[in-house]
Design a protein around this motif. Structure first.
Motif, PDB file in Angstrom:
ATOM      1  N   UNK A  36      22.237  -7.863  36.416  1.00  0.00           N
ATOM      2  CA  UNK A  36      22.910  -7.797  37.710  1.00  0.00           C
ATOM      3  C   UNK A  36      24.429  -7.902  37.536  1.00  0.00           C
ATOM      4  N   UNK A  37      24.871  -8.829  36.689  1.00  0.00           N
ATOM      5  CA  UNK A  37      26.312  -9.022  36.467  1.00  0.00           C
ATOM      6  C   UNK A  37      26.921  -7.821  35.744  1.00  0.00           C
ATOM      7  N   UNK A  38      26.249  -7.372  34.681  1.00  0.00           N
ATOM      8  CA  UNK A  38      26.789  -6.263  33.879  1.00  0.00           C
ATOM      9  C   UNK A  38      26.879  -4.987  34.708  1.00  0.00           C
ATOM     10  N   UNK A  39      25.825  -4.686  35.476  1.00  0.00           N
ATOM     11  CA  UNK A  39      25.822  -3.463  36.284  1.00  0.00           C
ATOM     12  C   UNK A  39      26.902  -3.529  37.364  1.00  0.00           C
ATOM     13  N   UNK A  40      27.081  -4.706  37.966  1.00  0.00           N
ATOM     14  CA  UNK A  40      28.120  -4.852  38.991  1.00  0.00           C
ATOM     15  C   UNK A  40      29.503  -4.576  38.417  1.00  0.00           C
ATOM     16  N   UNK A  41      29.765  -5.091  37.212  1.00  0.00           N
ATOM     17  CA  UNK A  41      31.067  -4.852  36.565  1.00  0.00           C
ATOM     18  C   UNK A  41      31.233  -3.373  36.238  1.00  0.00           C
ATOM     19  N   UNK A  42      30.177  -2.753  35.705  1.00  0.00           N
ATOM     20  CA  UNK A  42      30.255  -1.331  35.359  1.00  0.00           C
ATOM     21  C   UNK A  42      30.483  -0.476  36.601  1.00  0.00           C
ATOM     22  N   UNK A  43      29.807  -0.820  37.702  1.00  0.00           N
ATOM     23  CA  UNK A  43      29.995  -0.073  38.948  1.00  0.00           C
ATOM     24  C   UNK A  43      31.428  -0.224  39.446  1.00  0.00           C
TER      25      UNK A  43
END
Length: 484
Positions: A327-334
């Motif tokens: 959840x954290x990694x995808x949010x940063x990538x987005x």
């Protein structure tokens, strides 16, 4: 005379309150079904990789980043690559949210899905707001509502109509959702009417009117957020049964009388393709030759399967730490990819080959909704039209009653003049779309023609916004408060 409460009575009431609060918190954190043992880290990562075919598009993340730094002037290429890169990230964000939802109670799971359901649109809007691209913020959010209401809902009705003559759903919940959407449309239309009503007055002052519209938008945004909070309480606490598939007002799904023409067409194409077929009839052949099979046989099989699933344990695909990390990694990538996407829009539209209105209203909503669209259409074919309505109409309500007023409030905090004064054509189109959808769902039944009507209306809007240059009505708000 009534006896006054003593200190001991008040203390006793407080002591009775804390166990009740603790019990409510326990219920929210306790999942409805027993969760099986979580897989290890390697199996969790493997589940992430194999979760969807959309993950093939993840290769565009490093490519888009590299092109953005190596060829910063190639705006069209950067836009296309970042556009494709965000689509699988939205799917992974939904995957991580679902994994966390199964580990908590139904109420908290609903809150999680409601909060993170449109996270990609929210992130893109925040990035655009930080860069003061206020027209992109407004147009993309209106486009998300139109995409969910017309394109997604239309595809669900059309795909379900290929298998069933009529699909039924709950009228009460749908009419309530239509009322909520109507309230949001009124909130969008009022600032424009406010501005038009004062323009012909002899004492009209543009700066004073703009300030009053800004203050009105702030007040209306707070009221819309309160309505959204009330809607969550209604849906998740007080009237949960109203949104179940087993409601009393849900219309019965009907199969085709006689032979299903759409299945007959599929079988005709199969025979002409000369594929090797079994001597036993397939499900489609049996459904086409016996009209009672698709409505009774398939549904009864599905009901028995769902009954078995209700009594079994839930097998998670990921462990909790991996889900939170994803959840954290995808949010940063987005967030990073969305920044590159927003930066490329100005250069993309400067050439005049494509308009900013078309990019914001039609293209940007596809970024966050593509994976969600596929899920909604897939479940509609399985006669879960109530779930499809929850995805399409529920997302529209969340954007209209939460994301838009939240962005206005956030802009207020940041000192940027974002209001509810939308482009006039966008406001009218939003009103007519909500009106059309309300007419289509008011009888509690759907068929393929209603789906085609909604999809064709969306195509009409796409053609209109392709040639629509936008207006300068809202350009006065694309300034910082401190620049006045």
């Amino acid at each position: 005379p009534r006896r006054r409460k003593s200190t001991s009575d008040i203390g006793r009431q407080k002591m009775a309150f804390f166990p009740t609060l603790r019990k409510a918190a326990t219920l929210m954190l306790t999942p409805e079904k027993t969760i099986s043992r979580a897989p290890n880290t390697w199996r969790s990562i493997r589940a992430i990789i194999l979760s969807s075919w959309f993950n093939v598009l993840l290769v565009f993340i490093p490519i888009s980043w590299a092109i953005n730094f190596a060829l910063p002037n190639q705006h069209s290429l950067i836009f296309v690559l970042t556009f494709l890169a965000i689509i699988p990230l939205a799917k992974l964000l939904a995957f991580a949210t679902d994994e966390l939802s199964i580990r908590v109670g139904q109420t908290l799971a609903g809150l999680l899905n409601a909060t993170l359901g449109n996270a990609v649109e929210l992130i893109v809007s925040i990035i655009a707001l930080i860069k003061c691209e206020l027209r992109i913020v407004q147009s993309s959010l209106v486009g998300s509502i139109l995409s969910n209401l017309l394109l997604v809902l239309g595809m669900c009705f059309f795909a379900g109509g290929m298998r069933f003559s009529e699909q039924g759903f709950g009228q009460s919940a749908v009419q309530l959702n239509s009322s909520l959407l109507t309230i949001s449309v009124i909130a969008v239309l009022l600032p424009g009417a406010f501005n038009m009503a004062l323009q012909g007055q002899p004492t009209y002052n543009a700066q004073s009117t703009d300030d009053n519209i800004l203050k009105t938008s702030h007040g209306v945004a707070l009221i819309l957020l309160f309505i959204y909070g009330s809607y969550l309480v209604f849906q998740l606490f007080s009237h949960k049964a109203l949104y179940d598939d087993s409601g009393a007002d849900i219309q019965q799904t009907k199969g085709y009388e006689g032979q299903n023409p759409w299945l007959q067409l599929r079988l005709y194409r199969r025979r002409n393709a000369k594929h090797v077929q079994s001597t036993l009839p397939t499900g489609d052949e049996e459904a086409a030759s016996n009209p009672t099979v698709p409505t009774e046989g398939i549904n009864s099989e599905r009901r028995s399967t769902s009954t078995e699933d209700a009594n079994s344990d839930v097998d998670p695909y990921m462990s909790v730490p991996v889900s939170l990390g994803l959840l954290v990694v995808v949010t940063v990538l987005v967030a990073v990819t969305a920044e590159f996407l927003v930066d490329s829009i100005s250069g993309l539209t400067e050439s005049g080959a494509i308009g900013q209105e078309f990019v914001a209203v039609i293209l940007l909503p596809i970024v966050g909704n593509a994976a969600e669209h596929v899920t909604a259409v897939t479940v509609s074919v399985k006669d879960k039209i109530t779930l499809s309505l929850g995805v399409a109409v529920g997302s529209s309500i969340q954007i209209a009653l939460f994301v838009i007023p939240f962005m206005v409030t956030l802009a207020w905090i940041m000192g940027k003049r974002l209001t509810l004064l939308f482009d006039p054509l966008e406001s009218i189109v939003l009103f007519l779309s909500v009106l059309t959808v309300n007419y289509c769902v008011q009888d509690g039944k759907s068929n393929w023609l209603e789906g085609m009507i909604l999809m064709c209306l969306y195509l009409i809007l796409a053609v209109t916004f392709w040639f629509y240059p936008g207006t300068s009505l809202t350009q006065i708000f694309v300034i910082y408060r401190g620049a006045e």
